[in-house]
Motif scaffolding. Structure first.
Motif, PDB file in Angstrom:
ATOM      1  N   ARG A 108     -48.122  70.515   8.697  1.00  0.00           N
ATOM      2  CA  ARG A 108     -49.266  71.254   9.255  1.00  0.00           C
ATOM      3  C   ARG A 108     -48.840  72.687   9.567  1.00  0.00           C
ATOM      4  O   ARG A 108     -49.562  73.635   9.289  1.00  0.00           O
ATOM      5  N   ASP A 154     -61.118  74.824   4.759  1.00  0.00           N
ATOM      6  CA  ASP A 154     -62.582  74.841   4.760  1.00  0.00           C
ATOM      7  C   ASP A 154     -63.054  75.394   6.103  1.00  0.00           C
ATOM      8  O   ASP A 154     -62.894  74.752   7.136  1.00  0.00           O
ATOM      9  N   TYR A 185     -58.401  71.564  13.398  1.00  0.00           N
ATOM     10  CA  TYR A 185     -58.533  70.781  12.182  1.00  0.00           C
ATOM     11  C   TYR A 185     -59.293  69.499  12.506  1.00  0.00           C
ATOM     12  O   TYR A 185     -59.112  68.902  13.565  1.00  0.00           O
ATOM     13  N   GLU A 186     -60.132  69.101  11.563  1.00  0.00           N
ATOM     14  CA  GLU A 186     -60.968  67.920  11.749  1.00  0.00           C
ATOM     15  C   GLU A 186     -60.129  66.662  11.971  1.00  0.00           C
ATOM     16  O   GLU A 186     -60.520  65.775  12.715  1.00  0.00           O
ATOM     17  N   GLY A 187     -58.972  66.597  11.327  1.00  0.00           N
ATOM     18  CA  GLY A 187     -58.070  65.460  11.474  1.00  0.00           C
ATOM     19  C   GLY A 187     -56.670  65.853  11.044  1.00  0.00           C
ATOM     20  O   GLY A 187     -56.453  66.954  10.522  1.00  0.00           O
ATOM     21  N   ASP A 188     -55.726  64.939  11.233  1.00  0.00           N
ATOM     22  CA  ASP A 188     -54.326  65.245  10.918  1.00  0.00           C
ATOM     23  C   ASP A 188     -54.103  65.577   9.442  1.00  0.00           C
ATOM     24  O   ASP A 188     -53.240  66.369   9.104  1.00  0.00           O
ATOM     25  N   ARG A 189     -54.863  64.966   8.565  1.00  0.00           N
ATOM     26  CA  ARG A 189     -54.675  65.185   7.128  1.00  0.00           C
ATOM     27  C   ARG A 189     -55.757  66.068   6.520  1.00  0.00           C
ATOM     28  O   ARG A 189     -55.752  66.314   5.326  1.00  0.00           O
ATOM     29  N   SER A 190     -56.651  66.549   7.326  1.00  0.00           N
ATOM     30  CA  SER A 190     -57.769  67.349   6.838  1.00  0.00           C
ATOM     31  C   SER A 190     -57.436  68.840   6.887  1.00  0.00           C
ATOM     32  O   SER A 190     -56.732  69.304   7.777  1.00  0.00           O
ATOM     33  N   ASP A 191     -57.969  69.568   5.917  1.00  0.00           N
ATOM     34  CA  ASP A 191     -57.850  71.026   5.926  1.00  0.00           C
ATOM     35  C   ASP A 191     -59.167  71.673   6.335  1.00  0.00           C
ATOM     36  O   ASP A 191     -59.342  72.877   6.197  1.00  0.00           O
ATOM     37  N   LYS A 192     -60.087  70.866   6.835  1.00  0.00           N
ATOM     38  CA  LYS A 192     -61.372  71.380   7.297  1.00  0.00           C
ATOM     39  C   LYS A 192     -61.250  71.780   8.765  1.00  0.00           C
ATOM     40  O   LYS A 192     -60.779  71.012   9.598  1.00  0.00           O
TER      41      LYS A 192
END
Length: 143
Positions: A93, A3, A29-36
């Protein structure tokens, strides 16, 4: 799918392209698990300042305007897309970054060269300028 829709990303890209004082931007990346991806930095200090903001534990995308002298008579400004994967980035990642690069390129579209970096040594300005000169066509300074 990454995103890359945050409006501040496009705004920062346009600022770097417009040759304002801002000459780089950084997406993380917004966070470790985020794709934003979010805009986490911009600056006026060029590649050196950008290097200081890169984190070994993160995967990031950067866009930088580099000004260099192509010969005694002129200077050029070219744009570089950097894909940063720090040494502490987790395997999943790392795998996603290669796919996400395509989405980033839909927003950060215009650049002369792309640089993949795993260490700050990969971002040596002299080496990048040499690559820009080769990509730029006519070069009369003997480099």
């Amino acid at each position: 799918m990454a995103d890359v829709t945050a409006p501040e990303i496009l705004e920062a890209y346009q600022n770097v392209r417009a040759k304002s004082d801002t000459n780089w931007l950084l997406l993380d990346y917004e966070g470790d698990r985020s794709d934003k991806l979010i805009l986490t930095g911009t600056g006026t200090g060029g590649l050196e300042e950008l290097q200081d903001t890169l984190d070994e534990s993160r995967a990031s995308f950067a866009y930088v305007r580099i000004k260099y002298s192509s010969d005694k008579e002129s200077t050029r400004e070219k744009f570089v897309l950097i894909t940063w994967i720090g040494s502490g980035v987790k395997v999943m990642r790392k795998a996603k970054v290669s796919v996400h690069t395509g989405y980033v390129k839909q927003v950060l579209r215009i650049f002369s060269i792309e640089v993949s970096a795993n260490s700050k040594e990969d971002l040596d300005e002299a080496t990048i300028v040499a690559r820009l000169k080769k990509a730029g066509g006519a070069n009369y300074d003997g480099a």
